[in-house]
Design an enzyme around this catalytic site. Structure first.
Site, PDB file in Angstrom:
ATOM      1  N   LEU A 208      -0.688   3.537   7.107  1.00 43.99           N
ATOM      2  CA  LEU A 208      -1.783   2.638   6.354  1.00 43.99           C
ATOM      3  C   LEU A 208      -2.874   3.395   6.086  1.00 43.99           C
ATOM      4  O   LEU A 208      -3.557   3.960   6.914  1.00 43.99           O
ATOM      5  CB  LEU A 208      -2.218   1.785   7.822  1.00 43.99           C
ATOM      6  CG  LEU A 208      -1.201   0.469   7.874  1.00 43.99           C
ATOM      7  CD1 LEU A 208       0.315   1.029   8.455  1.00 43.99           C
ATOM      8  CD2 LEU A 208      -1.743  -0.290   9.149  1.00 43.99           C
ATOM      9  N   HIS A 209      -3.202   3.445   4.899  1.00 47.61           N
ATOM     10  CA  HIS A 209      -4.197   4.129   4.403  1.00 47.61           C
ATOM     11  C   HIS A 209      -5.488   3.262   3.821  1.00 47.61           C
ATOM     12  O   HIS A 209      -5.084   2.494   2.823  1.00 47.61           O
ATOM     13  CB  HIS A 209      -3.821   4.872   3.102  1.00 47.61           C
ATOM     14  CG  HIS A 209      -4.543   5.999   2.755  1.00 47.61           C
ATOM     15  ND1 HIS A 209      -4.878   7.354   3.369  1.00 47.61           N
ATOM     16  CD2 HIS A 209      -5.717   6.052   1.800  1.00 47.61           C
ATOM     17  CE1 HIS A 209      -5.884   8.197   2.660  1.00 47.61           C
ATOM     18  NE2 HIS A 209      -6.444   7.215   1.941  1.00 47.61           N
ATOM     19  N   CYS A 225      -9.778  11.938   3.807  1.00 49.90           N
ATOM     20  CA  CYS A 225      -8.929  10.870   3.258  1.00 49.90           C
ATOM     21  C   CYS A 225      -8.221  11.124   2.197  1.00 49.90           C
ATOM     22  O   CYS A 225      -6.972  11.024   2.015  1.00 49.90           O
ATOM     23  CB  CYS A 225      -9.887   9.659   2.946  1.00 49.90           C
ATOM     24  SG  CYS A 225     -11.122   9.091   4.159  1.00 49.90           S
ATOM     25  N   GLU A 250     -12.823  -0.312   2.421  1.00 52.88           N
ATOM     26  CA  GLU A 250     -13.419   0.950   1.842  1.00 52.88           C
ATOM     27  C   GLU A 250     -14.622   1.030   3.350  1.00 52.88           C
ATOM     28  O   GLU A 250     -15.277  -0.061   3.759  1.00 52.88           O
ATOM     29  CB  GLU A 250     -14.355   0.846   0.593  1.00 52.88           C
ATOM     30  CG  GLU A 250     -15.054   2.105   0.575  1.00 52.88           C
ATOM     31  CD  GLU A 250     -14.392   3.050  -0.258  1.00 52.88           C
ATOM     32  OE1 GLU A 250     -14.695   4.272   0.012  1.00 52.88           O
ATOM     33  OE2 GLU A 250     -13.570   2.862  -1.173  1.00 52.88           O
ATOM     34  N   THR A 272     -21.351   9.451  12.120  1.00 50.86           N
ATOM     35  CA  THR A 272     -20.771   8.175  11.576  1.00 50.86           C
ATOM     36  C   THR A 272     -20.921   6.618  12.476  1.00 50.86           C
ATOM     37  O   THR A 272     -21.362   5.890  11.796  1.00 50.86           O
ATOM     38  CB  THR A 272     -19.205   8.372  11.349  1.00 50.86           C
ATOM     39  OG1 THR A 272     -19.078   9.746  10.763  1.00 50.86           O
ATOM     40  CG2 THR A 272     -18.565   7.611  10.445  1.00 50.86           C
ATOM     41  N   ASP A 284     -15.968   0.333  13.694  1.00 51.97           N
ATOM     42  CA  ASP A 284     -14.847   0.214  12.843  1.00 51.97           C
ATOM     43  C   ASP A 284     -14.602  -1.400  12.336  1.00 51.97           C
ATOM     44  O   ASP A 284     -14.402  -2.014  13.519  1.00 51.97           O
ATOM     45  CB  ASP A 284     -13.583   0.606  13.368  1.00 51.97           C
ATOM     46  CG  ASP A 284     -12.470   0.749  12.273  1.00 51.97           C
ATOM     47  OD1 ASP A 284     -12.619   0.065  11.387  1.00 51.97           O
ATOM     48  OD2 ASP A 284     -11.710   1.613  12.574  1.00 51.97           O
ATOM     49  N   ARG A 286     -12.477  -2.627  10.310  1.00 51.88           N
ATOM     50  CA  ARG A 286     -11.139  -2.915   9.469  1.00 51.88           C
ATOM     51  C   ARG A 286     -10.129  -3.889  10.261  1.00 51.88           C
ATOM     52  O   ARG A 286     -10.387  -4.091  11.552  1.00 51.88           O
ATOM     53  CB  ARG A 286     -10.372  -1.729   9.221  1.00 51.88           C
ATOM     54  CG  ARG A 286     -11.158  -0.703   8.351  1.00 51.88           C
ATOM     55  CD  ARG A 286     -10.325   0.714   8.187  1.00 51.88           C
ATOM     56  NE  ARG A 286     -10.603   1.398   9.493  1.00 51.88           N
ATOM     57  CZ  ARG A 286     -10.268   2.497   9.651  1.00 51.88           C
ATOM     58  NH1 ARG A 286      -9.391   3.194   8.495  1.00 51.88           N
ATOM     59  NH2 ARG A 286     -10.175   3.059  10.674  1.00 51.88           N
TER      60      ARG A 286
END
Length: 352
Positions: A208-209, A225, A250, A272, A284, A286
């Site tokens: 999963l990218h 990445c 992204e 980060t 995160d 996502r």
């Protein structure tokens, strides 16, 4: 009647409205994204009644504003607060130059549901999560949304529909096929790259990218990445089979513009995770359920997952994809991304 927009379709319309600077109605509140708000619309909104700035709990923590609602703070606008004042609270770019933003008065009484829904919509539109709110009837023509159902819909898993597929020879494997999937919530399309003829009745090498324009396309040295993408495709090509999911999330789900804002904060000395928090986001944002859904749609039930992130393994297993093996995907460091990788290990639990 089928010609009337469904709730997901209305939410997609509302995202576009916010990005263009239009207010959206949440129940009996009007909400506008501070990032795209114009001075004229700010004046018109303030003329309707007392205005409140809704901020996430993460951003409120940075501003030392009390978040009585837990996950968010409702900041009362002082007399004379203009667009520059609002944007200074919404965008942390100038925090170090002007650290004192207060004192800020935050509300503790009343229903914060509309404010919570407005912030969730701003995040889904990849805008800064800072919303100007006014309790007032919605003028004709504005998109109207019910706060509770909106929150439930934004938290729901989107259904993926196949759009197109074709053979696509790659440097890493000439026998490859690219699939395009479109979610039913108006969100970004996602891609699946099949290498060779991966079996459906046995675990397949998979990754999963998350999309990274700066790393995958530009060759940025600030992250790993691009090298991970190339290494994963090369490994699948060498194995003769595999599937790589390219998910359009992204910047850990905050979008490229907010990712660049985070990079600017990193240049100021924040790591980060700290940068994401100062912007008002979680570590995160996502949604890895998308990956599980795509794998199921393609007929895969078990994968050897190429990842350094245990959270991806847990999410796949929780959503019906067996992961009998985690395959490490560690690539060489450079002087620009060493700190980033250290934070991934120390704060995000990546196995590096």
């Amino acid at each position: 009647m089928s010609l009337i927009p469904t709730l997901p379709e209305t939410i997609a319309r509302a995202r576009a409205d916010l990005r263009m600077g239009l207010p959206v109605a949440f129940g009996d509140h009007l909400a506008a994204a501070v990032e795209t708000l114009s001075p004229a619309r700010l004046a018109d909104l303030r003329a309707l009644g007392p205005a409140v700035l809704a901020l996430t709990g993460r951003r409120a923590e940075t501003l030392k504003a009390r978040a009585y609602d837990g996950d968010l703070a409702r900041v009362a606008l002082p007399v004379g607060a203009d667009l520059a004042w609002l944007r200074a609270l919404a965008d942390p770019a100038g925090d170090l130059m002007t650290p004192m933003k207060g004192p800020l008065t935050t509300l503790r009484d009343g229903d914060a549901g509309p404010h919570r829904a407005a912030l969730a919509l701003a995040k889904s539109a990849q805008l800064l999560p800072a919303m100007l709110m006014v309790a007032a009837p919605a003028p004709p023509g504005l998109t109207r949304l019910p706060p509770g159902p909106v929150l439930a819909q934004l938290a729901a898993e989107a259904a993926m529909a196949p759009v197109a597929a074709a053979r696509l020879p790659l440097l890493s494997a000439e026998r490859s096929r690219l699939h395009i999937f479109r979610p039913d919530d108006g969100g970004e399309e996602h891609y699946a790259i099949e290498i060779g003829d991966p079996p459906r009745d046995a675990p397949v090498l998979a990754r999963l990218h998350s999309a990274c324009f700066t790393g995958d396309v530009l060759g940025s040295l600030k992250c790993d990445c691009g090298p991970q993408l190339n290494a994963a495709l090369a490994a699948m090509g060498q194995a003769g089979a595999g599937v790589l999911l390219y998910l359009n999330q992204e910047g850990r789900g905050i979008g490229l513009a907010n990712k660049m804002r985070a990079y600017d904060l990193q240049n100021q000395g924040f790591d980060t995770v700290e940068a994401n928090h100062r912007l008002g986001f979680e570590d995160d944002e996502r949604d890895f359920r998308i990956g599980a859904a795509l794998l199921r749609r393609l007929g895969f039930g078990a994968v050897h997952l190429m990842t350094n992130n245990p959270r991806k393994v847990a999410m796949m297993q929780a959503h019906g994809i067996a992961v009998p093996e985690r395959v490490p995907l560690v690539v060489p460091r450079n002087r620009h991304n060493t700190g980033y990788l250290d934070v991934k290990a120390e704060k995000s639990g990546h196995l590096l």
